[in-house]
Design an enzyme around this catalytic site. Structure first.
Site, PDB file in Angstrom:
ATOM      1  N   HIS A 283      12.177  25.572 -12.428  1.00 40.62           N
ATOM      2  CA  HIS A 283      13.501  25.491 -11.787  1.00 40.62           C
ATOM      3  C   HIS A 283      14.517  25.979 -12.816  1.00 40.62           C
ATOM      4  O   HIS A 283      14.815  25.276 -13.783  1.00 40.62           O
ATOM      5  CB  HIS A 283      13.806  24.053 -11.368  1.00 40.62           C
ATOM      6  CG  HIS A 283      12.953  23.582 -10.235  1.00 40.62           C
ATOM      7  ND1 HIS A 283      13.021  24.154  -8.978  1.00 40.62           N
ATOM      8  CD2 HIS A 283      12.010  22.613 -10.158  1.00 40.62           C
ATOM      9  CE1 HIS A 283      12.152  23.543  -8.175  1.00 40.62           C
ATOM     10  NE2 HIS A 283      11.520  22.615  -8.871  1.00 40.62           N
TER      11      HIS A 283
ATOM     12  N   GLU B 145       5.635  15.036 -13.028  1.00 38.59           N
ATOM     13  CA  GLU B 145       6.791  14.592 -13.840  1.00 38.59           C
ATOM     14  C   GLU B 145       6.600  13.254 -14.554  1.00 38.59           C
ATOM     15  O   GLU B 145       7.436  12.364 -14.445  1.00 38.59           O
ATOM     16  CB  GLU B 145       8.044  14.551 -12.951  1.00 38.59           C
ATOM     17  CG  GLU B 145       8.333  15.875 -12.267  1.00 38.59           C
ATOM     18  CD  GLU B 145       9.560  15.847 -11.358  1.00 38.59           C
ATOM     19  OE1 GLU B 145      10.128  14.766 -11.147  1.00 38.59           O
ATOM     20  OE2 GLU B 145       9.952  16.925 -10.862  1.00 38.59           O
TER      21      GLU B 145
ATOM     22  N   ASN C 250       1.830  18.614 -13.093  1.00 40.49           N
ATOM     23  CA  ASN C 250       2.973  19.459 -12.728  1.00 40.49           C
ATOM     24  C   ASN C 250       4.271  18.869 -13.284  1.00 40.49           C
ATOM     25  O   ASN C 250       4.496  17.661 -13.167  1.00 40.49           O
ATOM     26  CB  ASN C 250       3.038  19.501 -11.185  1.00 40.49           C
ATOM     27  CG  ASN C 250       3.974  20.540 -10.624  1.00 40.49           C
ATOM     28  OD1 ASN C 250       3.888  21.724 -10.985  1.00 40.49           O
ATOM     29  ND2 ASN C 250       4.878  20.127  -9.745  1.00 40.49           N
TER      30      ASN C 250
ATOM     31  N   ASP D  21      12.650  28.740  -8.801  1.00 46.83           N
ATOM     32  CA  ASP D  21      13.926  29.142  -8.201  1.00 46.83           C
ATOM     33  C   ASP D  21      14.922  29.347  -9.337  1.00 46.83           C
ATOM     34  O   ASP D  21      14.742  28.821 -10.431  1.00 46.83           O
ATOM     35  CB  ASP D  21      14.444  28.173  -7.117  1.00 46.83           C
ATOM     36  CG  ASP D  21      14.594  26.728  -7.557  1.00 46.83           C
ATOM     37  OD1 ASP D  21      14.543  26.456  -8.775  1.00 46.83           O
ATOM     38  OD2 ASP D  21      14.771  25.866  -6.682  1.00 46.83           O
TER      39      ASP D  21
ATOM     40  N   GLU E 271       7.177  26.040  -8.648  1.00 45.89           N
ATOM     41  CA  GLU E 271       8.397  25.732  -7.870  1.00 45.89           C
ATOM     42  C   GLU E 271       9.543  26.648  -8.286  1.00 45.89           C
ATOM     43  O   GLU E 271      10.701  26.215  -8.383  1.00 45.89           O
ATOM     44  CB  GLU E 271       8.793  24.260  -8.071  1.00 45.89           C
ATOM     45  CG  GLU E 271       7.674  23.286  -7.763  1.00 45.89           C
ATOM     46  CD  GLU E 271       8.096  21.816  -7.836  1.00 45.89           C
ATOM     47  OE1 GLU E 271       9.308  21.529  -7.902  1.00 45.89           O
ATOM     48  OE2 GLU E 271       7.194  20.960  -7.806  1.00 45.89           O
TER      49      GLU E 271
HETATM   50  C1  XIL Z   1      12.405  18.314  -3.437  1.00 42.39           C
HETATM   51  C2  XIL Z   1      12.472  18.806  -1.992  1.00 42.39           C
HETATM   52  O1  XIL Z   1      12.580  20.202  -1.969  1.00 42.39           O
HETATM   53  C3  XIL Z   1      13.653  18.166  -1.288  1.00 42.39           C
HETATM   54  O2  XIL Z   1      13.669  18.521   0.081  1.00 42.39           O
HETATM   55  C4  XIL Z   1      13.567  16.649  -1.429  1.00 42.39           C
HETATM   56  O3  XIL Z   1      14.717  16.058  -0.857  1.00 42.39           O
HETATM   57  C5  XIL Z   1      13.470  16.252  -2.886  1.00 42.39           C
HETATM   58  O4  XIL Z   1      12.359  16.907  -3.468  1.00 42.39           O
HETATM   59  N1  XIL Z   1      10.473  18.852  -8.137  1.00 42.39           N
HETATM   60  C6  XIL Z   1       9.427  18.594  -7.280  1.00 42.39           C
HETATM   61  C7  XIL Z   1       9.642  18.718  -5.818  1.00 42.39           C
HETATM   62  O5  XIL Z   1       8.295  18.388  -7.739  1.00 42.39           O
HETATM   63  O6  XIL Z   1       8.837  17.822  -5.096  1.00 42.39           O
HETATM   64  C8  XIL Z   1      11.095  18.533  -5.433  1.00 42.39           C
HETATM   65  O7  XIL Z   1      11.236  18.812  -4.048  1.00 42.39           O
HETATM   66  C9  XIL Z   1      11.975  19.424  -6.281  1.00 42.39           C
HETATM   67  C10 XIL Z   1      11.836  19.090  -7.739  1.00 42.39           C
END
Ligand code: XIL
Length: 355
Positions: free
Chosen positions: A243, A165, A207, A275, A273
């Site tokens: 996401h 990020e 990422n 979802d 990631e």
């Molecule tokens: C999130 C975790 O799932 C949580 O448990 C934590 O509190 C915060 O981070 N992008 C990312 C991940 O790259 O590392 C994040 O994970 C979600 C968003």
């Protein structure tokens, strides 16, 4: 075709356990004989279907039995345990307890790992964030961190998210302690350190989120990749976090186009990631159906692309999803509901992988 030789052999094995008839397994097969998502993903030519796993639920036996079931998940990512906050909570003091809990269990289960992450602005301990270091000091802190964590997990990770990020939505650099102290070159330094201190097989990834369509941010990431390739800075992949929100997720075509943009620059891609959250709760039957479509489109885009190696969901069980904590009022983003029932989205993914 992207199926490596070893997987091609696997893919040729007849599907003795594949019962027709969808969710129930049809009249012939009990549910637990159904091939899981990783089995189906590998048959479809992907390297893995994986999940993030969080330490906080490892005392839940049902959760654990699914998380380390290699038929469902051939790859895992520790959700938190490898982040700076946990791996170097004070300067020079390294702690691998949380990361190891998941890494060791996944090795035992025969799963691959994506490791996450070396450099991020979030979940960073105060000593780094508020240390008022000089450029020279922070560069050496960065190298020392990647050296210890990288060497410790040396060849245990299929991939590392080296930088997470780094860009804003408009493509400008995010004003993090890294950027403000070291300058934009912190990114290439991190990749060089990662190459130096991990096994040569480890794939090094950039990422980020909201780079799943062609937009200002993803175009900026593509520029970074192009620049790195031109100057021989090591980079092997781009992770699209993916996401999404039900009904607002990028289309299959948009995701295909973005993956191709990166593949054309000679880097692999992974959905790291995935979802798909409900925009409001309680959910409606329409939302549930749309969520299934959105999940399926993402997995299909990865499957149909030239070099998208795999899909990781950001946890598979609603009660541990990060979504309700980060986006209050939203949720139900995972493939398994709170009672451990598989949702329509699960079956939609399985169908896409079977096509
Ligand atoms: C999130 C975790 O799932 C949580 O448990 C934590 O509190 C915060 O981070 N992008 C990312 C991940 O790259 O590392 C994040 O994970 C979600 C968003």
């Amino acid at each position: 075709m992207k199926v490596p030789a070893a997987l091609a052999v696997l893919a040729a094995i007849p599907l003795a356990t594949a019962a027709p008839g969808g969710p129930g397994g049809g009249p012939h097969g009990p549910k637990n004989k159904e091939p899981g998502l990783d089995v189906l993903a590998k048959r479809a030519g992907l390297l893995y279907f994986g999940t993030a796993i969080d330490n906080v639920v490892l005392n839940n036996t049902k959760y654990v039995s699914i998380a380390y079931n290699r038929s469902e998940f051939g790859q895992v990512t520790p959700s938190n345990g490898q982040k700076w906050l946990f791996t170097e909570p004070s300067r020079g003091v390294f702690n691998f307890t949380d990361g190891d809990e998941i890494v060791k269990a996944s090795i035992k289960a025969g799963q691959m790992r994506r490791c996450h992450n070396f450099v991020w602005h979030s979940q960073l301990p105060e000593w780094v964030e508020k240390g008022n270091f000089t450029k020279k000091e922070l560069t050496s802190i960065l190298e020392n961190h990647i050296k210890h964590v990288g060497k410790y997990y040396y060849d245990a990770c299929y991939a590392w998210d080296v930088v997470n990020e780094a860009f804003n939505e408009d493509g400008t650099y995010r004003e993090t302690v890294w950027y403000k102290t070291i300058g934009p070159e912190y990114i290439e330094l991190a990749f060089k350190f990662a190459r130096k201190y991990t096994s040569k097989h480890t794939r090094l990834y950039y990422n980020d989120y909201n780079i799943e369509t062609v937009n200002n941010k993803s175009t900026r990431v593509a520029e970074l990749v192009k620049d790195f390739k031109r100057r021989n800075i090591p980079i092997d992949g781009v992770g699209l976090q993916a996401h999404y929100t039900t009904g607002r997720s990028p289309s299959y075509e948009a995701q295909m186009k973005t993956i191709k943009m990166f593949n054309d620059l000679r880097v692999e891609v992974a959905l790291t990631e995935l979802d798909v959250r409900m925009p409001s709760l309680p959910e409606t039957p329409e939302m549930v159906a749309q969520q299934a479509t959105d999940y399926a489109n993402a997995v299909k885009a990865c499957k149909d692309s030239k070099d998208c190696v795999g899909v990781t969901v950001w946890d598979f069980w609603d009660p541990v999803s990060w979504v309700p904590y980060t986006f209050p009022g939203q949720g139900n983003a995972c493939l398994w509901d709170e009672k451990f029932n598989k949702k329509p989205a699960y079956y939609a993914i399985a169908d896409v992988l079977r096509e």
